[in-house]
Design a protein around this motif. Structure first.
Motif, PDB file in Angstrom:
ATOM      1  N   VAL A 172     -20.055  20.339 -41.840  1.00 26.83           N
ATOM      2  CA  VAL A 172     -19.484  19.041 -41.473  1.00 26.83           C
ATOM      3  C   VAL A 172     -18.030  19.217 -41.051  1.00 26.83           C
ATOM      4  O   VAL A 172     -17.611  18.753 -39.985  1.00 26.83           O
ATOM      5  CB  VAL A 172     -19.558  18.048 -42.659  1.00 26.83           C
ATOM      6  CG1 VAL A 172     -18.612  16.880 -42.435  1.00 26.83           C
ATOM      7  CG2 VAL A 172     -20.983  17.558 -42.853  1.00 26.83           C
ATOM      8  N   ILE A 173     -17.283  19.875 -41.897  1.00 26.26           N
ATOM      9  CA  ILE A 173     -15.834  19.973 -41.685  1.00 26.26           C
ATOM     10  C   ILE A 173     -15.528  20.805 -40.447  1.00 26.26           C
ATOM     11  O   ILE A 173     -14.612  20.513 -39.685  1.00 26.26           O
ATOM     12  CB  ILE A 173     -15.150  20.532 -42.959  1.00 26.26           C
ATOM     13  CG1 ILE A 173     -15.338  19.529 -44.106  1.00 26.26           C
ATOM     14  CG2 ILE A 173     -13.673  20.815 -42.703  1.00 26.26           C
ATOM     15  CD1 ILE A 173     -14.998  20.074 -45.475  1.00 26.26           C
ATOM     16  N   GLY A 175     -17.382  20.874 -37.934  1.00 30.48           N
ATOM     17  CA  GLY A 175     -17.861  20.156 -36.749  1.00 30.48           C
ATOM     18  C   GLY A 175     -19.081  20.789 -36.112  1.00 30.48           C
ATOM     19  O   GLY A 175     -19.310  20.616 -34.913  1.00 30.48           O
ATOM     20  N   TRP A 180     -23.894  17.693 -37.519  1.00 35.62           N
ATOM     21  CA  TRP A 180     -23.518  16.314 -37.181  1.00 35.62           C
ATOM     22  C   TRP A 180     -24.683  15.546 -36.567  1.00 35.62           C
ATOM     23  O   TRP A 180     -24.822  14.346 -36.780  1.00 35.62           O
ATOM     24  CB  TRP A 180     -22.290  16.325 -36.260  1.00 35.62           C
ATOM     25  CG  TRP A 180     -21.034  16.397 -37.056  1.00 35.62           C
ATOM     26  CD1 TRP A 180     -20.467  17.519 -37.588  1.00 35.62           C
ATOM     27  CD2 TRP A 180     -20.215  15.304 -37.474  1.00 35.62           C
ATOM     28  NE1 TRP A 180     -19.334  17.195 -38.298  1.00 35.62           N
ATOM     29  CE2 TRP A 180     -19.151  15.839 -38.234  1.00 35.62           C
ATOM     30  CE3 TRP A 180     -20.264  13.924 -37.260  1.00 35.62           C
ATOM     31  CZ2 TRP A 180     -18.158  15.037 -38.793  1.00 35.62           C
ATOM     32  CZ3 TRP A 180     -19.268  13.126 -37.811  1.00 35.62           C
ATOM     33  CH2 TRP A 180     -18.235  13.691 -38.566  1.00 35.62           C
ATOM     34  N   ALA A 205     -11.835  14.790 -43.638  1.00 37.60           N
ATOM     35  CA  ALA A 205     -12.730  15.213 -42.552  1.00 37.60           C
ATOM     36  C   ALA A 205     -14.184  14.943 -42.929  1.00 37.60           C
ATOM     37  O   ALA A 205     -14.960  14.400 -42.129  1.00 37.60           O
ATOM     38  CB  ALA A 205     -12.510  16.691 -42.248  1.00 37.60           C
TER      39      ALA A 205
END
Lengths: 576, 576
Positions: A172-173, A175, A180, A205
């Motif tokens: 997630v962090i 990206g 996502w 984030a």
């Protein structure tokens, strides 16, 4: 609802009136001694003078809303949804938010469909998460990868209610588009989180995903920071991982805390359910820890209902589902009767329903996995080689990382019971690739033999820890032959075992039989020298790559805190 | 959101960083002195060391979330959405839940579409209710009846966010199919309520609709009972109807109260906004009434967001909309700057945007209504006739019912200023049927002339109160010629007036001009002897059939507490 007006207005008798109890009002933190009128599974009246076709004299008791577990993996109990229901409904639980990511790891979408089908027939509302992290990370091997398309499809088919815990916080962090896309596939639904130790800018984030709850709170400070950033705090009190003590100060000292916290289970065992209880246990524990009773009650009823947007649950109010529990008091929470949608479904600790362990058809869990050969189970090593070692922590899902000099015999790195250094082996059974990974673990106390299990979060490939190759082989053979299970092996003998034919995770026994079998297994483990409490629970977390520090999957060592994949030997170039 | 990760992680500068302020955290009731980083209209970071393309030095100030009004009828301010926004945004309001049932009464679906179109262009989020009660009851005549099909259509077209206040509680409780079909047409959306004085089994029945909020709480006991039954308590502090004093004891004494209560406006005036404020005023009032500041702040931010399921509003947290207000302190709530979706939109009480009063095209409000003839304005009466009389209560929307001997002159019942008995006339302008109803009202203090208005809840047919037929005729003529408005008439002269061409409800003036005009009008009314404060506000509620006791619509007298329609004369058979 319109059809219920005459009952609400006392123009016609309700189906059921519970009379004389003190009704616990979680909105206003008070008792009301009034009749409770129920019709067509809904609460239609709270007041005096209601008449019913059936009237229950409830003087001297307290009525509380059916309790809600905001996060549980049913598979961890090794019970099927049906036997799980028979265990928890008599304890006052009427709904669970269940993340079936264990069976989805071992059986894919078929596993999710199976859980959804089973849930439909039970007097317990099992509201399923669509798992967000199958696999939990690229280092794990599930039966099939659940991507954004699968997630959308699962929601469209009505199999899921919310997005399961987003554990891949590094993804997630960073990206990662794939991660996502899974988040976004959940649309407007509740997205649940899992971000142990994530803090500061990383937490900022992470929260851009709107995964706004977390049951991974190892301290009051961690929980407080997450609450500040808008997360709902799930206080995990499971069979082995328990955070109530960690966060209790927060709950005690803050006036807001009772509004955005809830108690959840995460992972449970059948024995824990039988001996300690379920949400009733959490309620008692909160109150024993000096949380005022109504605040505590909110944390197992109203708060999970609000977080999960279950607008007609979590309280006793007109129009709400008639999920009602009769107890002696909130403080003791001894459950006397449980009504589910107005129907009496449990009394004096016994379910009033009797379903077989599986109602439909279980997904196939044994697809021709072959136990690893002896050659796959040994490791060549040079003299003076140092190996990486998982240090098991009693009662924690986290581990420590260590480096120890290997015991090398005839050019092979072998276990060394004198230093409590056992060999750990994980074999890919989900895709049957033949892949096998080897590591070492310290902390079990194993002197001889092996512990084998098909429960190994999250992919649940087969895992065996042992002190000699023959015992390890026996363990794998047991798993292969039974389509999964738990076994204690010594040389060529299986000393104690429990087959887990349903997805390699769940058994066909009653809660009591399951607990008894597991007790026998733990006894057998103790006879092999094991000193670690709940050794199979501990074993089951040694493959969980998303939890720090060192873990072993079928692809080898993983340590996110050290950058990901690691080789067995220190200094060796990374094997992945 | 994924695009915002680099800003959250401090890898790239944010669009805006507000530095040095104390950030009010409504989740945890504390301040955090940290940077607030904003990018693409979202909050991306709360912490230290954020960099921004623009940096605002906010030392010595407090940042609070943009405030949310949970229930307001914009039309009551007589401002258009655009001028309303210019008035409230500088006061720290960034979202309002607006029920446009006034304009939907006068213009039907076109009125709703107009509001939705206007709302789209403004730096204020106007989240519209789809009105549930047009007409409010069968005794009122709207432009068109909004039935279940209209409601479904409105939601499908994206014009509405929630179901507007279900005022027809008698219809709900009686199970009127048409009323229930409107409720059900709202689907899964939030359904707001309106149930003054509804209690006991009737409240149980009402709540089967799931209309689970109410701003009609005239006592702490009423609010408490509704809260017990699961309703969210809306504390109305409007221009004339104010319930904070009524319910303050509840808010002060109950630990749970800050979690399920919110402050709302319902009906406001331009003058009130200018002189007293909007949500800032309510926040100050709550705190002055000894509600702890963070609890009070929750009631104008987090609580409405939670009730209305606006998951990314109501707090300052990562991923949330960057609706942020800079104030001197929560307690004083003097607004210095307002950011809407990260854009500075107001400063030092002034809007930084300038839109015309109407951005699109206003629905036609004048459809050829003709003022009633003199014959329609007089009533034949026998000597010794008793008429029913509406007793106006200062500052209340409720009225009292009375019966008085009529003053009969030449066979006609006429006004009697000596007894403060004025004639009240309502004419159907919405469908231009020519229907006129006559009644009497006491409490205005009118000695001569007439007050005329096109604002008459909820249908907003034309209403005139006066002491002589000529003045009443002049009043109607003004309304007919201007497509609605407010006017004070004496004989054939209009002494003061404000045209309301937008739906017969809203004007094209600025807030200040509007307030000034209304002050002139009030002055003119005072010159005619009026002693009642806010006479036009009071007048506007005399047609609202759903509020007890006696009301007058174009169909005649209505009194729900006395069974519905009533004739003008006591003893006369009912005219409907």
């Amino acid at each position: 609802m319109k059809e219920l007006l005459p009952m609400a207005r006392k123009r016609r008798p309700s189906d059921l009136v519970i009379r004389g109890a003190r009704i616990a009002n979680v909105f206003t933190h008070l008792y009301e001694e009034m009749d409770l009128a129920i019709a067509s599974g809904r609460i239609v009246g709270i007041g005096h003078g209601y008449e019913g076709h059936e009237v229950v004299d409830a003087r001297g008791t307290v009525l509380i809303p059916g309790m809600i577990d905001g996060h549980v993996h049913i598979e961890s109990t090794m019970l099927t949804p049906s036997t799980f229901a028979s265990a928890v409904v008599p304890l006052g639980t009427t709904a669970v938010m269940a993340d079936p990511h264990e069976i989805v790891n071992t059986c894919g979408m078929k596993g999710l469909e199976f859980m959804a089908q089973e849930a439909r027939m039970l007097p317990l509302d099992i509201l399923l998460a669509v798992p967000s992290c199958v696999p939990a990370s690229e280092f794990e091997t599930p039966f099939e990868i659940i991507d954004a398309t699968h997630i959308e499809q699962a929601f469209r088919r009505g199999w899921g209610n919310h997005l399961g815990e987003m554990m891949n916080y590094p993804g997630v962090i960073a990206g990662t588009p794939e991660v996502w896309s899974r988040v976004l596939a959940s649309g407007y639904r509740v997205r649940t989180g899992h971000a142990p130790g994530v803090s500061g800018r990383d937490l900022n984030a992470y929260l851009l995903t709107e995964c706004n709850s977390d049951h991974e709170n190892n301290s009051a400070a961690e929980a407080l920071e997450k609450a500040r950033r808008g997360m709902w705090v799930m206080i995990r009190e499971g069979a082995t991982e328990r955070n109530l003590d960690d966060v209790i100060e927060l709950l005690r000292s803050k006036e807001w805390a009772f509004t955005r916290c809830m108690a959840v289970s995460d992972d449970l065992t059948a024995r824990y359910l039988l001996e300690m209880g379920h949400m009733d246990r959490k309620l008692r524990a909160l109150i024993k820890n000096k949380i005022p009773p109504f605040r505590a009650l909110s944390m197992v009823t109203l708060n999970p209902s609000q977080y999960f947007r279950l607008w007609d649950r979590g309280a006793i109010a007109p129009g709400y589902l008639a999920d009602v529990v009769m107890v002696d008091s909130i403080e003791q929470c001894h459950v006397q009767k449980v009504w589910k949608r107005g129907k009496l479904v449990a009394e004096n600790g016994k379910p009033l329903f009797d379903f077989p362990p599986i109602l439909g058809e279980a997904p196939v869990s044994n697809r021709g996995f072959e136990a690893p050969s002896r050659e796959q189970l040994v490791v060549q090593a040079s003299e003076n080689a140092f190996v990486r070692v998982i240090i098991v922590q009693p009662g924690k899902v986290t581990t420590d990382y260590a480096e120890h000099q290997a015991k090398v015999v005839d050019g092979y790195a072998v276990p060394d019971p004198n230093r409590d250094l056992a060999q750990l082996v994980v074999a890919d059974k989900n895709t049957c690739s033949g892949r096998v990974a080897i590591g070492f673990a310290q902390g079990f106390g194993l002197k001889k033999g092996a512990l084998a299990s098909s429960v190994a979060h999250d992919a649940h490939n087969y895992i065996v820890v042992g002190t000699d190759t023959e015992s390890i082989e026996t363990g794998f053979r047991y798993l292969a032959e039974n389509g999964g299970g738990i076994a204690v092996a010594l040389k060529d003998q299986v000393l104690a075992s429990l087959p887990l034919p349903v997805g390699g995770l769940m058994c066909l026994h009653s809660p009591q039989e399951t607990a008894d079998k597991l007790a026998e297994i733990d006894d057998a483990a103790t006879q092999l020298g094991v000193t670690l409490p709940h050794p199979f629970m501990a074993l089951s977390f040694l493959s969980l790559s998303v939890i720090p520090e060192l873990k072993l999957t079928d692809k080898g060592y993983v340590d996110f805190t050290r950058g990901g994949a690691l080789g067995l030997f220190v200094g060796e170039e990374e094997t992945l």
